[in-house]
Design an enzyme around this catalytic site. Structure first.
Site, PDB file in Angstrom:
ATOM      1  N   ASP A  35       0.741  -1.178   0.012  1.00 22.50           N
ATOM      2  CA  ASP A  35       0.031  -0.110  -0.013  1.00 22.50           C
ATOM      3  C   ASP A  35       0.930   1.117   0.014  1.00 22.50           C
ATOM      4  O   ASP A  35       1.927   1.126   0.346  1.00 22.50           O
ATOM      5  CB  ASP A  35      -0.648   0.019   1.402  1.00 22.50           C
ATOM      6  CG  ASP A  35      -2.028   0.898   1.163  1.00 22.50           C
ATOM      7  OD1 ASP A  35      -2.215   1.396   0.103  1.00 22.50           O
ATOM      8  OD2 ASP A  35      -2.751   1.072   2.292  1.00 22.50           O
ATOM      9  N   HIS A  52       2.692   3.465  -8.794  1.00 22.25           N
ATOM     10  CA  HIS A  52       2.727   2.141  -9.176  1.00 22.25           C
ATOM     11  C   HIS A  52       3.729   1.660  -9.885  1.00 22.25           C
ATOM     12  O   HIS A  52       4.298   0.513  -9.605  1.00 22.25           O
ATOM     13  CB  HIS A  52       1.600   2.026 -10.069  1.00 22.25           C
ATOM     14  CG  HIS A  52       0.335   2.298  -9.291  1.00 22.25           C
ATOM     15  ND1 HIS A  52      -0.091   2.021  -7.956  1.00 22.25           N
ATOM     16  CD2 HIS A  52      -0.618   3.128  -9.698  1.00 22.25           C
ATOM     17  CE1 HIS A  52      -1.334   2.471  -7.753  1.00 22.25           C
ATOM     18  NE2 HIS A  52      -1.749   3.198  -8.773  1.00 22.25           N
ATOM     19  N   LEU A 146      10.833 -20.533  -4.937  1.00 24.12           N
ATOM     20  CA  LEU A 146       9.870 -19.795  -4.536  1.00 24.12           C
ATOM     21  C   LEU A 146       8.580 -19.746  -5.190  1.00 24.12           C
ATOM     22  O   LEU A 146       8.474 -19.601  -6.540  1.00 24.12           O
ATOM     23  CB  LEU A 146      10.383 -18.337  -4.579  1.00 24.12           C
ATOM     24  CG  LEU A 146       9.242 -17.228  -4.093  1.00 24.12           C
ATOM     25  CD1 LEU A 146       9.340 -17.312  -2.744  1.00 24.12           C
ATOM     26  CD2 LEU A 146       9.905 -15.636  -4.451  1.00 24.12           C
TER      27      LEU A 146
HETATM   28  C1  V0D Z   1       1.027  -1.849  -8.576  1.00 21.00           C
HETATM   29  C2  V0D Z   1       2.731  -2.084  -6.083  1.00 21.00           C
HETATM   30  C3  V0D Z   1       3.551  -6.382 -10.221  1.00 21.00           C
HETATM   31  C4  V0D Z   1       1.210  -2.392  -6.151  1.00 21.00           C
HETATM   32  C5  V0D Z   1       3.362  -3.077  -6.858  1.00 21.00           C
HETATM   33  C6  V0D Z   1      -2.220  -5.905 -12.265  1.00 21.00           C
HETATM   34  C7  V0D Z   1       0.272  -1.994  -7.351  1.00 21.00           C
HETATM   35  C8  V0D Z   1       3.233  -2.720  -8.668  1.00 21.00           C
HETATM   36  C9  V0D Z   1       2.549  -7.095 -10.858  1.00 21.00           C
HETATM   37  C10 V0D Z   1       2.615  -8.390 -11.474  1.00 21.00           C
HETATM   38  C11 V0D Z   1       1.254  -3.986  -9.737  1.00 21.00           C
HETATM   39  C12 V0D Z   1       1.214  -9.040 -11.716  1.00 21.00           C
HETATM   40  C13 V0D Z   1       1.373 -10.293 -11.985  1.00 21.00           C
HETATM   41  C14 V0D Z   1       2.440 -10.699 -12.480  1.00 21.00           C
HETATM   42  C15 V0D Z   1       3.551 -10.203 -12.719  1.00 21.00           C
HETATM   43  C16 V0D Z   1       3.695  -8.916 -12.160  1.00 21.00           C
HETATM   44  C17 V0D Z   1       1.655  -6.049 -10.819  1.00 21.00           C
HETATM   45  C18 V0D Z   1      -0.600  -5.063 -10.865  1.00 21.00           C
HETATM   46  C19 V0D Z   1       0.108  -4.276 -10.026  1.00 21.00           C
HETATM   47  C20 V0D Z   1      -2.064  -5.170 -10.954  1.00 21.00           C
HETATM   48  F1  V0D Z   1       2.316 -12.247 -13.416  1.00 21.00           F
HETATM   49  N1  V0D Z   1       3.395  -5.141  -9.819  1.00 21.00           N
HETATM   50  N2  V0D Z   1       2.300  -5.033 -10.147  1.00 21.00           N
HETATM   51  N3  V0D Z   1       0.379  -6.103 -11.052  1.00 21.00           N
HETATM   52  N4  V0D Z   1       1.961  -2.783  -8.877  1.00 21.00           N
END
Ligand code: V0D
Length: 255
Positions: A35, A52, A146
């Site tokens: 968050d 993000h 992991l």
């Molecule tokens: C934004 C902070 C990696 C939180 C981290 C679709 C919010 C960065 C992924 C990710 C997000 C998801 C699946 C995958 C590989 C990477 C990701 C989302 C948001 C929402 F197979 N960061 N990340 N997905 N944020």
């Protein structure tokens, strides 16, 4: 035996491993509510999406660190069922992050023997998001290191309602009796059926609530909170969370 990771540096480029972690007492499963990305950006006069993106880079660091430590499962709350309410531009940006992440990072995940998994309502994600994530899941399916478990379009109440429906259907079709419904039968119908429960939940950014994340699975987990925004989180904070975890006594309701 303390773990030695001499080559790891935190965001300030100083060596971590100042704390002595006990390999035997590491949590098997760590869940994180990442968050504070939007607030991190706003506090710097940047658009929320910049937060993000920086948050995504922190995911890479933490995955690397968790994998090197030998943690079994890392579950990351990336997108909740409630997050659809955000402005369309922000949602569209978020949905491109998995692809961006995997474009640059999938080779390292494969090299590190990491297995990518997801929990949540996968089918309702945009096609391009599904495609990128599914490819990562397929290409890492046989990996034994992991488990990197992304909660995507995940909501815990919805997960439990779906589990109840499945159990009810089994009763209706005469496959089980009402008397057979127990915790283990219910657990088997959750997205996390094949995973151990989290030992440790981390939430960044000062909020101290679950926000519909793993309500059933976190029943006996240790909670660790920090005021630090997710984009400022790094290996040193993670190490501190693990260190604090190792110094707590878990009782599971006993004495
Ligand atoms: C934004 C902070 C990696 C939180 C981290 C679709 C919010 C960065 C992924 C990710 C997000 C998801 C699946 C995958 C590989 C990477 C990701 C989302 C948001 C929402 F197979 N960061 N990340 N997905 N944020």
């Amino acid at each position: 035996m303390p773990i030695k990771l001499p080559f790891l540096k935190n965001k300030s480029n100083t060596n971590i491993q100042n704390l002595r972690l006990d390999k035997e007492l590491l949590p098997c499963h760590v869940a994180i509510i990442m968050d504070g990305n939007g607030r991190w950006a706003k506090s710097r006069g940047m658009p929320r999406i910049a937060g993000h993106k920086e948050g995504m880079n922190v995911v890479k660091r933490i995955v690397r660190y968790a994998s090197d430590l030998g943690i079994d499962i890392l579950t990351l709350y990336a997108f909740s069922t409630e997050n659809w309410k955000r402005p369309k531009k922000e949602v569209d940006f978020l949905m491109k992050l998995p692809m961006e992440f995997l474009n640059t990072y999938l080779p390292e995940l494969i090299e590190k023997n990491v297995r990518v998994e997801t929990i949540g309502d996968f089918d309702r994600l945009p096609e391009h998001t599904k495609k990128a994530v599914q490819e990562a899941k397929d290409r890492t399916a046989d990996n034994t290191g992991l488990i990197l478990n992304f909660a995507l379009n995940y909501g815990s109440r919805n997960e439990m309602i779906e589990a109840v429906k499945q159990v009810a259907k089994q009763v209706q079709e005469g496959e089980i009796n009402i008397q057979d419904i127990d915790e283990s039968c219910f657990t088997d119908h959750l997205f996390t059926a094949d995973l151990k429960e989290p030992d440790l939940l981390i939430r960044t950014s000062g909020e101290q609530r679950l926000s519909n994340f793993l309500l059933w699975q976190l029943a006996y987990s240790e909670f660790w909170f920090t005021d630090v925004f997710w984009p400022d989180f790094d290996e040193s904070y993670f190490e501190k969370a693990l260190y604090d975890y190792q110094n707590r006594k878990r009782r599971y309701g006993g004495i």
